[in-house]
Design a protein around this motif. Structure first.
Motif, mmCIF file in Angstrom:
data_model
loop_
_atom_site.group_PDB
_atom_site.id
_atom_site.type_symbol
_atom_site.label_atom_id
_atom_site.label_comp_id
_atom_site.label_asym_id
_atom_site.label_seq_id
_atom_site.Cartn_x
_atom_site.Cartn_y
_atom_site.Cartn_z
ATOM 1 N N ALA A 57 20.995 12.336 3.992
ATOM 2 C CA ALA A 57 21.706 12.997 2.891
ATOM 3 C C ALA A 57 22.110 11.988 1.837
ATOM 4 C CB ALA A 57 22.924 13.728 3.440
ATOM 5 N N THR A 58 22.491 10.794 2.300
ATOM 6 C CA THR A 58 22.726 9.677 1.379
ATOM 7 C C THR A 58 21.405 8.946 1.239
ATOM 8 O OG1 THR A 58 24.990 9.463 2.193
ATOM 9 C CG2 THR A 58 24.101 7.616 0.926
ATOM 10 N N ALA A 59 20.680 9.178 0.148
ATOM 11 C CA ALA A 59 19.310 8.693 0.026
ATOM 12 C C ALA A 59 19.249 7.174 -0.078
ATOM 13 C CB ALA A 59 18.652 9.310 -1.196
ATOM 14 N N TYR A 60 18.167 6.599 0.424
ATOM 15 C CA TYR A 60 17.905 5.172 0.232
ATOM 16 C C TYR A 60 17.625 4.898 -1.245
ATOM 17 C CZ TYR A 60 17.218 4.437 5.281
ATOM 18 O OH TYR A 60 17.379 4.337 6.638
ATOM 19 N N PRO A 61 18.072 3.752 -1.745
ATOM 20 C CA PRO A 61 17.675 3.382 -3.101
ATOM 21 C C PRO A 61 16.190 3.016 -3.125
ATOM 22 C CG PRO A 61 18.870 1.588 -2.065
ATOM 23 C CD PRO A 61 18.953 2.748 -1.127
ATOM 24 N N SER A 62 15.569 3.156 -4.268
ATOM 25 C CA SER A 62 14.141 2.831 -4.410
ATOM 26 C C SER A 62 13.975 1.341 -4.689
ATOM 27 C CB SER A 62 13.523 3.655 -5.541
ATOM 28 O OG SER A 62 14.223 3.403 -6.759
ATOM 29 N N SER A 63 14.462 0.530 -3.787
ATOM 30 C CA SER A 63 14.430 -0.925 -3.919
ATOM 31 C C SER A 63 13.774 -1.507 -2.681
ATOM 32 C CB SER A 63 15.859 -1.464 -4.049
ATOM 33 O OG SER A 63 16.591 -1.192 -2.853
ATOM 34 N N GLU A 64 13.478 -2.802 -2.731
ATOM 35 C CA GLU A 64 12.900 -3.462 -1.561
ATOM 36 C C GLU A 64 13.839 -3.352 -0.366
ATOM 37 O OE1 GLU A 64 9.909 -4.812 -0.964
ATOM 38 O OE2 GLU A 64 9.331 -3.957 -2.889
ATOM 39 N N LEU A 65 15.134 -3.531 -0.601
ATOM 40 C CA LEU A 65 16.084 -3.422 0.505
ATOM 41 C C LEU A 65 16.124 -2.005 1.047
ATOM 42 C CD1 LEU A 65 18.239 -4.695 2.306
ATOM 43 C CD2 LEU A 65 19.933 -4.121 0.540
ATOM 44 N N GLY A 66 16.099 -1.015 0.166
ATOM 45 C CA GLY A 66 16.094 0.365 0.629
ATOM 46 C C GLY A 66 14.881 0.670 1.483
ATOM 47 N N ARG A 67 13.710 0.221 1.034
ATOM 48 C CA ARG A 67 12.489 0.455 1.808
ATOM 49 C C ARG A 67 12.531 -0.297 3.132
ATOM 50 N NH1 ARG A 67 10.386 0.744 -3.522
ATOM 51 N NH2 ARG A 67 10.243 -1.510 -3.736
ATOM 52 N N ALA A 68 13.041 -1.524 3.116
ATOM 53 C CA ALA A 68 13.095 -2.312 4.354
ATOM 54 C C ALA A 68 14.023 -1.673 5.382
ATOM 55 C CB ALA A 68 13.547 -3.736 4.036
ATOM 56 N N LEU A 69 15.204 -1.241 4.961
ATOM 57 C CA LEU A 69 16.130 -0.638 5.925
ATOM 58 C C LEU A 69 15.641 0.732 6.393
ATOM 59 C CD1 LEU A 69 19.684 -1.680 4.633
ATOM 60 C CD2 LEU A 69 18.429 -2.531 6.625
ATOM 61 N N SER A 70 14.899 1.433 5.556
ATOM 62 C CA SER A 70 14.273 2.677 6.018
ATOM 63 C C SER A 70 13.290 2.380 7.146
ATOM 64 C CB SER A 70 13.552 3.359 4.856
ATOM 65 O OG SER A 70 12.859 4.510 5.304
ATOM 66 N N ASP A 71 12.523 1.298 6.995
ATOM 67 C CA ASP A 71 11.603 0.895 8.057
ATOM 68 C C ASP A 71 12.352 0.433 9.306
ATOM 69 O OD1 ASP A 71 9.243 1.550 6.846
ATOM 70 O OD2 ASP A 71 8.643 -0.500 6.357
ATOM 71 N N VAL A 72 13.448 -0.281 9.112
ATOM 72 C CA VAL A 72 14.240 -0.712 10.279
ATOM 73 C C VAL A 72 14.731 0.506 11.055
ATOM 74 C CG1 VAL A 72 16.343 -1.886 11.023
ATOM 75 C CG2 VAL A 72 14.925 -2.897 9.232
ATOM 76 N N SER A 73 15.150 1.536 10.333
ATOM 77 C CA SER A 73 15.584 2.760 11.007
ATOM 78 C C SER A 73 14.450 3.353 11.834
ATOM 79 C CB SER A 73 16.068 3.780 9.971
ATOM 80 O OG SER A 73 16.333 5.031 10.581
ATOM 81 N N ARG A 74 13.234 3.350 11.294
ATOM 82 C CA ARG A 74 12.096 3.867 12.067
ATOM 83 C C ARG A 74 11.881 3.041 13.327
ATOM 84 N NH1 ARG A 74 7.198 4.103 7.914
ATOM 85 N NH2 ARG A 74 6.117 5.063 9.697
ATOM 86 N N ILE A 75 12.002 1.721 13.196
ATOM 87 C CA ILE A 75 11.809 0.851 14.361
ATOM 88 C C ILE A 75 12.849 1.155 15.433
ATOM 89 C CG2 ILE A 75 11.929 -1.549 15.136
ATOM 90 C CD1 ILE A 75 10.845 -2.336 12.340
ATOM 91 N N VAL A 76 14.104 1.280 15.025
ATOM 92 C CA VAL A 76 15.167 1.538 16.002
ATOM 93 C C VAL A 76 14.987 2.910 16.628
ATOM 94 C CG1 VAL A 76 17.656 1.863 16.290
ATOM 95 C CG2 VAL A 76 16.798 0.003 14.840
ATOM 96 N N ARG A 77 14.742 3.929 15.798
ATOM 97 C CA ARG A 77 14.632 5.296 16.326
ATOM 98 C C ARG A 77 13.411 5.491 17.205
ATOM 99 N NH1 ARG A 77 13.607 8.716 12.418
ATOM 100 N NH2 ARG A 77 13.560 7.291 10.637
ATOM 101 N N SER A 78 12.386 4.661 17.009
ATOM 102 C CA SER A 78 11.169 4.799 17.814
ATOM 103 C C SER A 78 11.339 4.266 19.226
ATOM 104 C CB SER A 78 10.014 4.060 17.136
ATOM 105 O OG SER A 78 10.204 2.646 17.205
ATOM 106 N N GLY A 79 12.348 3.412 19.442
ATOM 107 C CA GLY A 79 12.580 2.879 20.779
ATOM 108 C C GLY A 79 11.542 1.880 21.241
#
Length: 436
Positions: free
Chosen positions: A269-291
């Motif tokens: 709901a709180t969207a990621y910013p369209s920045s390198e940091l936003g994209r990187a932390l979005s990927d980190v979330s995928r890594i964590v959620r994937s287990g």
């Protein structure tokens, strides 16, 4: 109105703006060269994955000496180290509004007290950090001020090395996160993952690490079709030599990492910013959620070397970068959902900035800084540390009253139950109180 639309702003386009400090650019290049060369020299070796094999530069590679067959618990703690590259100005991020020398030393760039967020009797947050206020109020975000190394070091390169080695006097090239990995159960190269294109000093060392620019790129090039190319690679590297083993381990790591690639990017709901940091932390979330078993993950945010155009509360690089930082962290913890209970994030910058503003609406290299600690186990909603007071002099620095390793010690001992002596050899931490 954006910064560049503000008629009072002297800023050029952010995309073309130089940092103003050649030492910072040289540090980034030197770290990149050292990391790639050093990684390849490890016992296990390094292998590029994804488009890197086709000659377009590595987007993912593994520095590995271990198989990925034994993953740590996918439900254990996760530490995210967010490095603010370029030496962030902690006096702008967390403003000591009750110190009279702050406003005396910064008549143009000082953040007005009335605009500060979640103020207490001494400190308040920069208004661009507004996306983090809900976490502050929920008790999952804290700040520790006047932190840093024991002695000043104003060289970006040397300070990055020293603060990430975190072992003064040691001649062993082993970063503190690599030493932490050595204390954790499991033997997967995915346990230590760096977002970017190089092994950061903190992850460099004898234990394996996985480096990835984007999650979707972490695969062996040309293996999408029928698996014959992958089988061929495994056969070609079936030997018993260390390079063959490293290649097999890296391939296995990339295959295991497929769970992260298959995990959809979140839409918090709180969207990621369209920045390198936003994209990187979005990927980190995928890594964590994937287990997939990542327990230590590093992320960088650059452009903190603000000798010029740090700006004011209304315009400038500080407002832009602080807003990006806050939006990305807030989106990350929202995106994690229930997994947020496992994840602790800490920010670290190589040094702070001088107290006194310069003639270019900026600040020069200094000493003490602030660290943010967010997420699992944090006793948030409070400012920690001992305030030394500021001096309004040309070379006045924020003195360090809390060794940054004391903050990190509380995190790793409370969240991972490891030995301080192994992660920070020879260091005697002092209590900070930021972790439950």
């Amino acid at each position: 109105m954006t910064d560049n639309q503000n008629p009072t702003s002297p800023l050029p386009s952010a995309a073309t703006r130089a940092c103003g400090c050649p030492d910072y650019d040289e540090a980034r290049l030197a770290l990149s060269r050292r990391s790639l060369i050093g990684g390849a020299a490890l016992a296990g070796g390094a292998i590029a994955l994804g488009p890197g094999l086709s000659g377009n530069g590595p987007r993912a590679y593994a520095v590995t000496g271990r198989a990925s067959s034994r993953l740590a618990s996918p439900l254990g703690s996760v530490l995210v180290l967010l490095s603010l590259r370029g030496a962030a100005d902690g006096l702008s991020l967390v403003v000591p509004h009750a110190d009279p020398n702050y406003y005396a030393a910064r008549p143009r760039i000082g953040i007005p007290q009335a605009s500060l967020l979640v103020p207490d009797a001494m400190f308040g947050l920069h208004p661009a950090l507004a996306p983090l206020v809900p976490m502050w109020n929920a008790g999952t975000l804290a700040a520790v001020h006047a932190t840093g190394m024991a002695t000043p070091n104003r060289s970006h390169f040397a300070a990055m090395e020293a603060i990430e080695d975190a072992a003064p006097g040691s001649t062993t090239r082993n970063g503190w996160l690599n030493r932490l990995l050595g204390e954790l159960p499991g033997a997967s190269p995915l346990q230590g993952t760096a977002m970017g294109n190089q092994v950061p000093t903190s992850l460099f060392g004898t234990n394996p690490a996985f480096v990835v620019g984007r999650v979707d790129d972490a695969k062996v090039a040309g293996t999408e079709d029928d698996g014959r190319r992958l089988a061929s690679l495994k056969h070609a590297w079936k030997g018993s030599g260390p390079m063959s083993k490293a290649v097999r381990d890296a391939i296995e790591g990339a295959e295991t990492f497929g769970a992260a690639r298959d995990t959809a990017a979140g839409k918090p709901a709180t969207a990621y910013p369209s920045s390198e940091l936003g994209r990187a932390l979005s990927d980190v979330s995928r890594i964590v959620r994937s287990g997939v078993g990542a327990e230590v993950i590093t992320v960088d945010q650059g452009d903190w070397d603000m000798h010029t155009d740090l700006g004011t509360v209304e315009w400038g690089d500080m407002r832009r970068n602080a807003g990006d930082l806050a939006s990305a962290i807030a989106a990350f913890f929202t995106d994690l959902g229930p997994m947020a209970d496992r994840v602790t994030l800490v920010t670290l910058s190589e040094f702070g900035r001088r107290v006194k503003e310069n003639d270019d609406y900026g600040t020069d290299h200094g000493f003490g800084n602030v660290m943010f600690v967010a997420g699992a186990g944090v006793k948030g909603g409070a400012y920690y540390g001992s305030w030394p007071g500021l001096q309004n002099t040309l070379d006045g620095d924020l003195l360090v009253t809390t060794d940054y390793r004391s903050v990190l010690t509380e995190i790793v001992t409370r969240r991972f139950g490891v030995s301080v002596a192994q992660v920070f050899p020879g260091f005697a931490p002092t209590p900070v109180g930021v972790m439950a």
